[in-house]
Design a protein around this motif. Structure first.
Motif, PDB file in Angstrom:
ATOM      1  N   SER A 168     -10.013  -0.699  -1.571  1.00 46.31           N
ATOM      2  CA  SER A 168      -9.673   0.626  -2.074  1.00 46.31           C
ATOM      3  C   SER A 168     -10.056   0.770  -3.543  1.00 46.31           C
ATOM      4  CB  SER A 168      -8.176   0.895  -1.912  1.00 46.31           C
ATOM      5  OG  SER A 168      -7.834   2.113  -2.530  1.00 46.31           O
ATOM      6  N   LYS A 169     -10.975   1.701  -3.804  1.00 49.04           N
ATOM      7  CA  LYS A 169     -11.378   1.971  -5.182  1.00 49.04           C
ATOM      8  C   LYS A 169     -10.320   2.781  -5.917  1.00 49.04           C
ATOM      9  CE  LYS A 169     -16.339   1.718  -4.350  1.00 49.04           C
ATOM     10  NZ  LYS A 169     -16.449   1.394  -2.977  1.00 49.04           N
ATOM     11  N   THR A 170      -9.613   3.648  -5.182  1.00 49.35           N
ATOM     12  CA  THR A 170      -8.558   4.447  -5.824  1.00 49.35           C
ATOM     13  C   THR A 170      -7.398   3.560  -6.264  1.00 49.35           C
ATOM     14  OG1 THR A 170      -7.589   4.997  -3.672  1.00 49.35           O
ATOM     15  CG2 THR A 170      -9.123   6.587  -4.620  1.00 49.35           C
ATOM     16  N   ALA A 171      -7.069   2.561  -5.465  1.00 55.07           N
ATOM     17  CA  ALA A 171      -6.002   1.632  -5.854  1.00 55.07           C
ATOM     18  C   ALA A 171      -6.441   0.805  -7.064  1.00 55.07           C
ATOM     19  CB  ALA A 171      -5.624   0.727  -4.692  1.00 55.07           C
ATOM     20  N   ALA A 172      -7.730   0.458  -7.103  1.00 51.80           N
ATOM     21  CA  ALA A 172      -8.237  -0.321  -8.231  1.00 51.80           C
ATOM     22  C   ALA A 172      -8.199   0.493  -9.522  1.00 51.80           C
ATOM     23  CB  ALA A 172      -9.666  -0.783  -7.948  1.00 51.80           C
ATOM     24  N   LYS A 173      -8.394   1.809  -9.419  1.00 52.19           N
ATOM     25  CA  LYS A 173      -8.367   2.668 -10.607  1.00 52.19           C
ATOM     26  C   LYS A 173      -6.944   2.950 -11.085  1.00 52.19           C
ATOM     27  CE  LYS A 173     -12.650   5.090  -9.554  1.00 52.19           C
ATOM     28  NZ  LYS A 173     -13.231   6.387  -9.162  1.00 52.19           N
ATOM     29  N   SER A 174      -5.967   2.787 -10.193  1.00 49.12           N
ATOM     30  CA  SER A 174      -4.581   3.039 -10.599  1.00 49.12           C
ATOM     31  C   SER A 174      -4.110   1.911 -11.506  1.00 49.12           C
ATOM     32  CB  SER A 174      -3.668   3.157  -9.375  1.00 49.12           C
ATOM     33  OG  SER A 174      -3.540   1.904  -8.744  1.00 49.12           O
ATOM     34  N   ARG A 224      -0.329  -2.608  -4.210  1.00 50.90           N
ATOM     35  CA  ARG A 224      -1.563  -2.170  -4.866  1.00 50.90           C
ATOM     36  C   ARG A 224      -2.636  -3.238  -4.720  1.00 50.90           C
ATOM     37  NH1 ARG A 224      -3.346  -3.268  -9.951  1.00 50.90           N
ATOM     38  NH2 ARG A 224      -4.906  -1.814 -10.774  1.00 50.90           N
ATOM     39  N   ASN A 225      -2.272  -4.505  -4.943  1.00 53.15           N
ATOM     40  CA  ASN A 225      -3.232  -5.595  -4.788  1.00 53.15           C
ATOM     41  C   ASN A 225      -3.717  -5.735  -3.349  1.00 53.15           C
ATOM     42  OD1 ASN A 225      -3.241  -6.262  -7.498  1.00 53.15           O
ATOM     43  ND2 ASN A 225      -1.566  -7.728  -7.291  1.00 53.15           N
ATOM     44  N   THR A 226      -2.832  -5.520  -2.390  1.00 56.61           N
ATOM     45  CA  THR A 226      -3.228  -5.569  -0.975  1.00 56.61           C
ATOM     46  C   THR A 226      -4.306  -4.525  -0.696  1.00 56.61           C
ATOM     47  OG1 THR A 226      -1.045  -6.340  -0.300  1.00 56.61           O
ATOM     48  CG2 THR A 226      -2.393  -5.304   1.399  1.00 56.61           C
ATOM     49  N   LEU A 227      -4.117  -3.322  -1.224  1.00 60.14           N
ATOM     50  CA  LEU A 227      -5.086  -2.247  -1.009  1.00 60.14           C
ATOM     51  C   LEU A 227      -6.399  -2.518  -1.758  1.00 60.14           C
ATOM     52  CD1 LEU A 227      -2.658   0.798  -1.165  1.00 60.14           C
ATOM     53  CD2 LEU A 227      -3.726  -0.210   0.862  1.00 60.14           C
ATOM     54  N   TYR A 277      -6.466  -0.130   8.376  1.00 55.60           N
ATOM     55  CA  TYR A 277      -5.181   0.312   8.928  1.00 55.60           C
ATOM     56  C   TYR A 277      -4.110  -0.753   8.661  1.00 55.60           C
ATOM     57  CZ  TYR A 277      -1.672   1.654  12.408  1.00 55.60           C
ATOM     58  OH  TYR A 277      -0.490   1.988  13.027  1.00 55.60           O
ATOM     59  N   ASN A 278      -4.443  -1.993   8.930  1.00 59.48           N
ATOM     60  CA  ASN A 278      -3.482  -3.086   8.720  1.00 59.48           C
ATOM     61  C   ASN A 278      -3.112  -3.230   7.245  1.00 59.48           C
ATOM     62  OD1 ASN A 278      -3.453  -3.633  11.456  1.00 59.48           O
ATOM     63  ND2 ASN A 278      -4.987  -5.254  11.319  1.00 59.48           N
ATOM     64  N   ALA A 279      -4.087  -3.059   6.357  1.00 58.49           N
ATOM     65  CA  ALA A 279      -3.812  -3.173   4.917  1.00 58.49           C
ATOM     66  C   ALA A 279      -2.879  -2.057   4.451  1.00 58.49           C
ATOM     67  CB  ALA A 279      -5.123  -3.122   4.131  1.00 58.49           C
ATOM     68  N   ILE A 280      -3.119  -0.831   4.912  1.00 62.56           N
ATOM     69  CA  ILE A 280      -2.258   0.301   4.531  1.00 62.56           C
ATOM     70  C   ILE A 280      -0.823   0.041   4.994  1.00 62.56           C
ATOM     71  CG2 ILE A 280      -1.729   2.713   5.100  1.00 62.56           C
ATOM     72  CD1 ILE A 280      -3.931   2.911   3.316  1.00 62.56           C
ATOM     73  N   HIS A 281      -0.679  -0.380   6.231  1.00 62.73           N
ATOM     74  CA  HIS A 281       0.665  -0.582   6.776  1.00 62.73           C
ATOM     75  C   HIS A 281       1.349  -1.805   6.172  1.00 62.73           C
ATOM     76  CE1 HIS A 281       1.007   2.703   9.666  1.00 62.73           C
ATOM     77  NE2 HIS A 281      -0.308   2.678   9.592  1.00 62.73           N
ATOM     78  N   SER A 282       0.590  -2.804   5.821  1.00 59.11           N
ATOM     79  CA  SER A 282       1.164  -3.956   5.133  1.00 59.11           C
ATOM     80  C   SER A 282       1.682  -3.542   3.752  1.00 59.11           C
ATOM     81  CB  SER A 282       0.113  -5.052   4.994  1.00 59.11           C
ATOM     82  OG  SER A 282       0.606  -6.106   4.211  1.00 59.11           O
ATOM     83  N   ALA A 283       0.895  -2.731   3.046  1.00 57.76           N
ATOM     84  CA  ALA A 283       1.313  -2.246   1.724  1.00 57.76           C
ATOM     85  C   ALA A 283       2.566  -1.365   1.849  1.00 57.76           C
ATOM     86  CB  ALA A 283       0.168  -1.476   1.072  1.00 57.76           C
ATOM     87  N   ALA A 284       2.599  -0.526   2.865  1.00 60.58           N
ATOM     88  CA  ALA A 284       3.770   0.337   3.068  1.00 60.58           C
ATOM     89  C   ALA A 284       5.016  -0.486   3.351  1.00 60.58           C
ATOM     90  CB  ALA A 284       3.500   1.324   4.202  1.00 60.58           C
TER      91      ALA A 284
END
Length: 131
Positions: A64-70, A56-59, A116-123
């Motif tokens: 990512s605003k949606t990750a910040a709201k989670s 979540r922090n990576t995103l 793209y790199n942030a999404i895949h790193s988080a995954a």
């Protein structure tokens, strides 16, 4: 007559042996080769809270605003994998919308390369293969 009976018996034995061997041969033929082929990975059933929060922090750091709201996960040791896949999917959709006007050579999977790199790193952090 003796010869005919012997030939018929031999035919039955050979046919039986081939019939018994056919399923094994078909199974070996249908089994996917792992040489050069990526094995299908499955998502875990749960994600460790620390891994979820780190992803979540990576995103969030990627914008990512949606990750910040989670909300950060807390109070348990694991969260359902659906929380992680939702987090990734929402950030992916947000990044794609934000990056839609970028030139194609600056994008990967319809988003900027840093996104793209942030999404895949988080995954990878959460051990999630598909979202």
């Amino acid at each position: 007559m003796h010869r005919t009976l012997r030939n018929a018996l031999a035919t039955v034995i050979v046919t039986g042996a081939l019939t018994a061997a056919a399923p094994a041969a078909l199974a070996a033929e249908q089994a996917p080769s792992t040489a050069g082929v990526r094995a299908e990975l499955r998502n875990p059933k749960t994600v460790k809270v620390a891994d979820y929060n780190q992803a979540r922090n990576t995103l969030i750091n990627a914008g990512s605003k949606t990750a910040a709201k989670s909300h950060p996960a807390h109070g348990t040791k694991d969260v359902p994998v659906s929380h992680g896949t939702s987090l990734l999917a929402e950030a992916r959709d947000e990044f794609r919308a934000a990056d839609r006007n970028l030139p194609a050579n600056q994008k990967r999977s319809d988003m900027s390369i840093p996104h793209y790199n942030a999404i895949h790193s988080a995954a990878r952090t959460m051990g999630i293969d598909t979202w």
